[in-house]
Design an enzyme around this catalytic site. Structure first.
Site, PDB file in Angstrom:
ATOM      1  N   VAL A   1      36.559  30.538  42.170  1.00 57.30           N
ATOM      2  CA  VAL A   1      37.193  31.505  41.141  1.00 57.30           C
ATOM      3  C   VAL A   1      38.471  30.818  40.628  1.00 57.30           C
ATOM      4  O   VAL A   1      39.365  30.485  41.364  1.00 57.30           O
ATOM      5  CB  VAL A   1      37.386  33.111  41.912  1.00 57.30           C
ATOM      6  CG1 VAL A   1      37.868  33.943  40.726  1.00 57.30           C
ATOM      7  CG2 VAL A   1      36.104  33.444  42.532  1.00 57.30           C
ATOM      8  N   GLU A   2      38.627  30.447  39.394  1.00 61.72           N
ATOM      9  CA  GLU A   2      39.997  30.178  38.899  1.00 61.72           C
ATOM     10  C   GLU A   2      40.834  31.522  38.789  1.00 61.72           C
ATOM     11  O   GLU A   2      40.631  32.508  37.911  1.00 61.72           O
ATOM     12  CB  GLU A   2      39.881  29.409  37.583  1.00 61.72           C
ATOM     13  CG  GLU A   2      38.995  28.116  37.623  1.00 61.72           C
ATOM     14  CD  GLU A   2      38.898  27.618  36.462  1.00 61.72           C
ATOM     15  OE1 GLU A   2      39.641  26.594  35.867  1.00 61.72           O
ATOM     16  OE2 GLU A   2      37.659  28.052  35.711  1.00 61.72           O
ATOM     17  N   VAL A   3      41.815  31.544  39.441  1.00 60.62           N
ATOM     18  CA  VAL A   3      42.903  32.667  39.420  1.00 60.62           C
ATOM     19  C   VAL A   3      44.263  32.187  38.497  1.00 60.62           C
ATOM     20  O   VAL A   3      44.931  31.082  38.825  1.00 60.62           O
ATOM     21  CB  VAL A   3      43.577  32.945  40.814  1.00 60.62           C
ATOM     22  CG1 VAL A   3      44.611  33.987  40.761  1.00 60.62           C
ATOM     23  CG2 VAL A   3      42.227  33.368  41.603  1.00 60.62           C
TER      24      VAL A   3
END
Ligand SMILES: NC(=O)c1ccc[n+]([C@@H]2O[C@H](COP(=O)([O-])OP(=O)(O)OC[C@H]3O[C@@H](n4cnc5c(N)ncnc54)[C@H](O)[C@@H]3O)[C@@H](O)[C@H]2O)c1
Length: 281
Positions: free
Chosen positions: A127-129
């Protein structure tokens, strides 16, 4: 609120990505409320359907937004989310390319940020935060803790750029793949086999940089760059045609005779087997 068994998550937009997130959240014992106006909505076991976005987010601790990839849509929706969700709720967007600063101008964006998954998020860990200009550090920390509690692998990206990191890498490869098929160098199936039989396996275990460092043998990345790197620099990569119709037909000829659910189930099975094999070694 610390993520945990008692958290309530609202899933706003239940298409390909929203339904997969809903499945993951429910599998981790969270209370999940979905809002989506589509007439054919069917939700995974243990997931509730809310009559509206406002009802879905009313008592949410986390909101995962997965509506259409459209700036005006996200602007209107996030204004509603900021208004309707409890003050402590974290507001996460699955947006593939639009940074959150673009859809939080004029509203309080301190708890809004990108939580961009790869399809399907119930299987693929990344998951790219990506915080926006207004996002608080506390919101970033909470997003990381939330996704970790779901067995995901969050990576925080400190500078907003359209498409973030994963999709930019994917776009670079996809562009050359389209060019090679258009030029008649290879068929869509054979190009897919080149990737799944080489780069895909390599990149499931080492990224491009560690892979290249190892490719240089004991001399490492430096040896590879000076030795093979020079011949690669001479490659003139192609630009695919602006009209993709022939390419679309070639891909449909290759895969269009199988159903979506059969292909998706086979994909999930194989990806989980790779993940299991990597974890066991
Ligand atoms: N498909 C992918 O591979 C992928 C991967 C990562 C992120 N994303 C991102 O996730 C988001 C969703 O993509 P998708 O592929 O699931 O799209 P999709 O078209 O499958 O789903 C979008 C859903 O939003 C719903 N919707 C429309 N208006 C709404 C509203 N007012 N309130 C609630 N729901 C509404 C639609 O009915 C639809 O079910 C996009 O921002 C996309 O960029 C997609």
């Amino acid at each position: 609120m610390t993520p945990g068994k008692n958290a309530t998550v609202a899933v706003v937009g239940a298409g390909v990505i929203g339904l997969s997130w809903a499945r993951l959240f429910a599998e981790h014992g969270l209370t999940v409320r979905v809002a989506d106006p589509r007439a054919d909505l069917v939700v995974p076991d243990g997931v509730e359907v809310a009559p509206s976005v406002a009802e879905a987010v009313r008592d949410a601790d986390f909101v995962q937004e997965n509506g259409p990839e459209d700036l005006e849509f996200k602007k209107t929706l996030f204004a509603e989310l900021v208004r309707e969700a409890p003050a402590h709720a974290l507001l996460l967007s699955s947006s593939s390319a639009i940074p959150s600063t673009a859809f939080t101008r004029g509203i309080d964006g301190s708890r809004v940020l990108i939580g961009h998954p790869f399809n399907p998020p119930h299987v693929i860990p990344l998951v790219e935060v990506v915080p926006g200009e207004q996002t608080s550090e506390e919101s970033v920390d909470r997003a990381v803790a939330f996704y970790r509690s779901l067995g995901r692998t969050p990576v925080v990206e400190r500078k907003e750029i359209p498409g973030f990191v994963g999709n930019r890498l994917q776009a670079a490869l996809s562009r050359e793949a389209a060019y090679l098929v258009e030029q008649g160098v290879v068929t869509p199936q054979d190009l897919d086999t080149v990737v799944t039989s080489s780069l895909g396996i390599r990149w499931a275990t080492v990224g491009p940089f560690l892979g290249a460092h190892l490719g240089g043998g004991p001399g490492g990345y430096r040896h590879l760059a000076e030795h093979i790197g020079k011949s690669m620099q001479g490659l003139r990569l192609g630009t695919p045609s602006p009209d993709p119709e022939r390419l679309i037909r070639a891909v449909e000829d290759a895969y269009g005779s199988s159903t979506y659910s059969a292909l998706a189930e086979a994909r999930d099975r194989k990806q989980l087997a790779v993940l299991t094999a990597v974890e066991e070694n």
